[in-house]
Design a protein around this motif. Structure first.
Motif, PDB file in Angstrom:
ATOM      1  N   SER A 132     -48.471  -6.061 -69.962  1.00  9.47           N
ATOM      2  CA  SER A 132     -48.331  -5.817 -71.403  1.00  9.47           C
ATOM      3  C   SER A 132     -48.818  -4.455 -71.861  1.00  9.47           C
ATOM      4  N   THR A 133     -49.374  -3.677 -70.966  1.00 11.16           N
ATOM      5  CA  THR A 133     -50.034  -2.437 -71.378  1.00 11.16           C
ATOM      6  C   THR A 133     -49.108  -1.432 -72.046  1.00 11.16           C
ATOM      7  N   SER A 134     -47.843  -1.424 -71.705  1.00  9.13           N
ATOM      8  CA  SER A 134     -46.947  -0.411 -72.258  1.00  9.13           C
ATOM      9  C   SER A 134     -46.095  -0.927 -73.426  1.00  9.13           C
ATOM     10  N   GLU A 135     -46.260  -2.164 -73.813  1.00 10.94           N
ATOM     11  CA  GLU A 135     -45.405  -2.668 -74.889  1.00 10.94           C
ATOM     12  C   GLU A 135     -46.022  -2.446 -76.264  1.00 10.94           C
ATOM     13  N   ASN A 172     -46.720  -4.280 -78.917  1.00 12.55           N
ATOM     14  CA  ASN A 172     -47.763  -5.183 -79.399  1.00 12.55           C
ATOM     15  C   ASN A 172     -48.660  -5.675 -78.266  1.00 12.55           C
ATOM     16  N   GLY A 173     -48.910  -4.811 -77.315  1.00 14.52           N
ATOM     17  CA  GLY A 173     -49.670  -5.192 -76.130  1.00 14.52           C
ATOM     18  C   GLY A 173     -51.057  -5.732 -76.419  1.00 14.52           C
ATOM     19  N   THR A 174     -51.753  -5.159 -77.394  1.00 14.06           N
ATOM     20  CA  THR A 174     -53.106  -5.646 -77.683  1.00 14.06           C
ATOM     21  C   THR A 174     -53.079  -7.069 -78.236  1.00 14.06           C
ATOM     22  N   LEU A 175     -52.075  -7.395 -79.036  1.00 16.07           N
ATOM     23  CA  LEU A 175     -51.941  -8.771 -79.535  1.00 16.07           C
ATOM     24  C   LEU A 175     -51.606  -9.725 -78.394  1.00 16.07           C
ATOM     25  N   VAL A 176     -50.727  -9.290 -77.514  1.00 18.31           N
ATOM     26  CA  VAL A 176     -50.359 -10.107 -76.353  1.00 18.31           C
ATOM     27  C   VAL A 176     -51.597 -10.392 -75.512  1.00 18.31           C
ATOM     28  N   ARG A 177     -52.362  -9.352 -75.215  1.00 16.96           N
ATOM     29  CA  ARG A 177     -53.552  -9.535 -74.382  1.00 16.96           C
ATOM     30  C   ARG A 177     -54.587 -10.419 -75.077  1.00 16.96           C
ATOM     31  N   ASN A 178     -54.742 -10.258 -76.370  1.00 18.81           N
ATOM     32  CA  ASN A 178     -55.663 -11.119 -77.118  1.00 18.81           C
ATOM     33  C   ASN A 178     -55.218 -12.579 -77.043  1.00 18.81           C
ATOM     34  N   ASP A 179     -53.926 -12.817 -77.245  1.00 17.64           N
ATOM     35  CA  ASP A 179     -53.400 -14.195 -77.163  1.00 17.64           C
ATOM     36  C   ASP A 179     -53.617 -14.785 -75.774  1.00 17.64           C
ATOM     37  N   ILE A 180     -53.474 -13.967 -74.750  1.00 16.20           N
ATOM     38  CA  ILE A 180     -53.662 -14.455 -73.382  1.00 16.20           C
ATOM     39  C   ILE A 180     -55.117 -14.831 -73.136  1.00 16.20           C
ATOM     40  N   VAL A 181     -56.032 -13.969 -73.547  1.00 17.92           N
ATOM     41  CA  VAL A 181     -57.458 -14.268 -73.364  1.00 17.92           C
ATOM     42  C   VAL A 181     -57.829 -15.528 -74.152  1.00 17.92           C
ATOM     43  N   GLU A 182     -57.307 -15.641 -75.362  1.00 21.55           N
ATOM     44  CA  GLU A 182     -57.584 -16.831 -76.166  1.00 21.55           C
ATOM     45  C   GLU A 182     -56.980 -18.082 -75.527  1.00 21.55           C
ATOM     46  N   SER A 183     -55.795 -17.955 -74.972  1.00 20.25           N
ATOM     47  CA  SER A 183     -55.150 -19.085 -74.290  1.00 20.25           C
ATOM     48  C   SER A 183     -55.952 -19.530 -73.071  1.00 20.25           C
ATOM     49  N   LEU A 184     -56.442 -18.569 -72.313  1.00 20.50           N
ATOM     50  CA  LEU A 184     -57.272 -18.916 -71.158  1.00 20.50           C
ATOM     51  C   LEU A 184     -58.542 -19.629 -71.611  1.00 20.50           C
ATOM     52  N   ARG A 185     -59.081 -19.216 -72.736  1.00 21.40           N
ATOM     53  CA  ARG A 185     -60.278 -19.875 -73.283  1.00 21.40           C
ATOM     54  C   ARG A 185     -59.969 -21.320 -73.666  1.00 21.40           C
ATOM     55  N   LYS A 186     -58.837 -21.535 -74.305  1.00 20.10           N
ATOM     56  CA  LYS A 186     -58.445 -22.903 -74.696  1.00 20.10           C
ATOM     57  C   LYS A 186     -58.245 -23.783 -73.455  1.00 20.10           C
ATOM     58  N   LEU A 187     -57.615 -23.223 -72.441  1.00 25.42           N
ATOM     59  CA  LEU A 187     -57.402 -23.986 -71.209  1.00 25.42           C
ATOM     60  C   LEU A 187     -58.741 -24.302 -70.553  1.00 25.42           C
ATOM     61  N   HIS A 188     -59.626 -23.335 -70.504  1.00 28.46           N
ATOM     62  CA  HIS A 188     -60.951 -23.547 -69.921  1.00 28.46           C
ATOM     63  C   HIS A 188     -61.730 -24.600 -70.706  1.00 28.46           C
ATOM     64  N   ALA A 189     -61.626 -24.581 -72.016  1.00 22.18           N
ATOM     65  CA  ALA A 189     -62.321 -25.567 -72.848  1.00 22.18           C
ATOM     66  C   ALA A 189     -61.827 -26.977 -72.550  1.00 22.18           C
ATOM     67  N   SER A 190     -60.571 -27.095 -72.144  1.00 20.58           N
ATOM     68  CA  SER A 190     -60.001 -28.403 -71.831  1.00 20.58           C
ATOM     69  C   SER A 190     -60.233 -28.833 -70.390  1.00 20.58           C
ATOM     70  N   MET A 191     -60.371 -27.864 -69.492  1.00 17.25           N
ATOM     71  CA  MET A 191     -60.427 -28.188 -68.065  1.00 17.25           C
ATOM     72  C   MET A 191     -61.717 -27.758 -67.368  1.00 17.25           C
ATOM     73  N   ALA A 192     -62.473 -26.842 -67.940  1.00 17.20           N
ATOM     74  CA  ALA A 192     -63.726 -26.341 -67.361  1.00 17.20           C
ATOM     75  C   ALA A 192     -63.572 -25.922 -65.898  1.00 17.20           C
ATOM     76  N   ASP A 193     -62.504 -25.200 -65.621  1.00 20.08           N
ATOM     77  CA  ASP A 193     -62.250 -24.687 -64.281  1.00 20.08           C
ATOM     78  C   ASP A 193     -62.851 -23.277 -64.196  1.00 20.08           C
ATOM     79  N   PRO A 248     -58.963  -0.924 -70.902  1.00 20.28           N
ATOM     80  CA  PRO A 248     -59.554   0.413 -70.957  1.00 20.28           C
ATOM     81  C   PRO A 248     -60.188   0.768 -72.314  1.00 20.28           C
ATOM     82  N   ASP A 249     -59.712   0.152 -73.383  1.00 13.41           N
ATOM     83  CA  ASP A 249     -60.223   0.460 -74.721  1.00 13.41           C
ATOM     84  C   ASP A 249     -61.410  -0.449 -75.032  1.00 13.41           C
ATOM     85  N   LEU A 250     -62.589   0.151 -75.177  1.00 12.50           N
ATOM     86  CA  LEU A 250     -63.816  -0.605 -75.414  1.00 12.50           C
ATOM     87  C   LEU A 250     -63.722  -1.496 -76.651  1.00 12.50           C
TER      88      LEU A 250
END
Length: 170
Positions: free
Chosen positions: A116-119, A121-142, A157-159
């Motif tokens: 997603s780095t070159s698209e 809305n890449g920052t929104l995509v990456r945020n949604d992915i991190v949030e999705s992984l959090r939701k999955l982890h909250a449900s599965m604790a893997d 790369p962007d702090l």
């Protein structure tokens, strides 16, 4: 009800969508959902993606793995960003179905994050992915989910955005 789901009357379509999302056992056939991932109407693509994610969450056989997951992930690149985002925000549910589906969706989300780095809305995509992984982890604790998410966050790369994404994991 499935005829209304793919119809042009938005009110009836939205009612059919809400009813389908609320069902314990989804009433729309799997193959019909997969077919509508490529529908010419972006609203239908979004509906199909979200319902397929719900279907996969309730499928312990891991049927989603393979071509169907690839078709679902392709919707996260949809020409209409709102459609892509609806799919992306539901994709984590696929990991609820089985261990194999969870591994496949985590891998797919990580690949999508890195691509997603070159698209636009890449920052929104990456945020949604991190949030999705959090939701999955909250449900599965893997622990693999958390380590993957933290690895992805560390790659940002962007702090400013790295901090934003990390907030999902505090």
């Amino acid at each position: 009800m499935t005829a209304d789901l793919w119809g042009t009357d938005r009110q009836r379509q939205n009612e059919a969508y809400a009813a389908s999302m609320a069902e314990t056992v989804p009433g729309v056939p799997w193959d019909e959902l997969v077919a509508h991932l490529a529908d010419k109407d972006n609203h239908n693509r979004a509906i199909a993606a979200q319902l397929l994610c719900n279907h996969a969450a309730q499928d312990p056989t891991g049927r989603i793995i393979g071509a169907d997951l690839d078709a679902l992930v392709a919707v996260t690149w949809d020409e209409r960003f709102v459609t892509a985002r609806h799919c992306l925000q539901s994709l984590w549910k696929v990991g609820l179905g089985s261990d194999a589906a969870r591994a496949a969706v985590v891998t797919a989300l990580a690949r999508r994050y890195r691509d997603s780095t070159s698209e636009k809305n890449g920052t929104l995509v990456r945020n949604d992915i991190v949030e999705s992984l959090r939701k999955l982890h909250a449900s599965m604790a893997d622990p693999v989910i958390e380590s993957t998410a933290r690895e992805l966050i560390d790659e940002e790369p962007d702090l400013k955005y790295r901090r934003k994404y990390a907030r999902h994991w505090k």
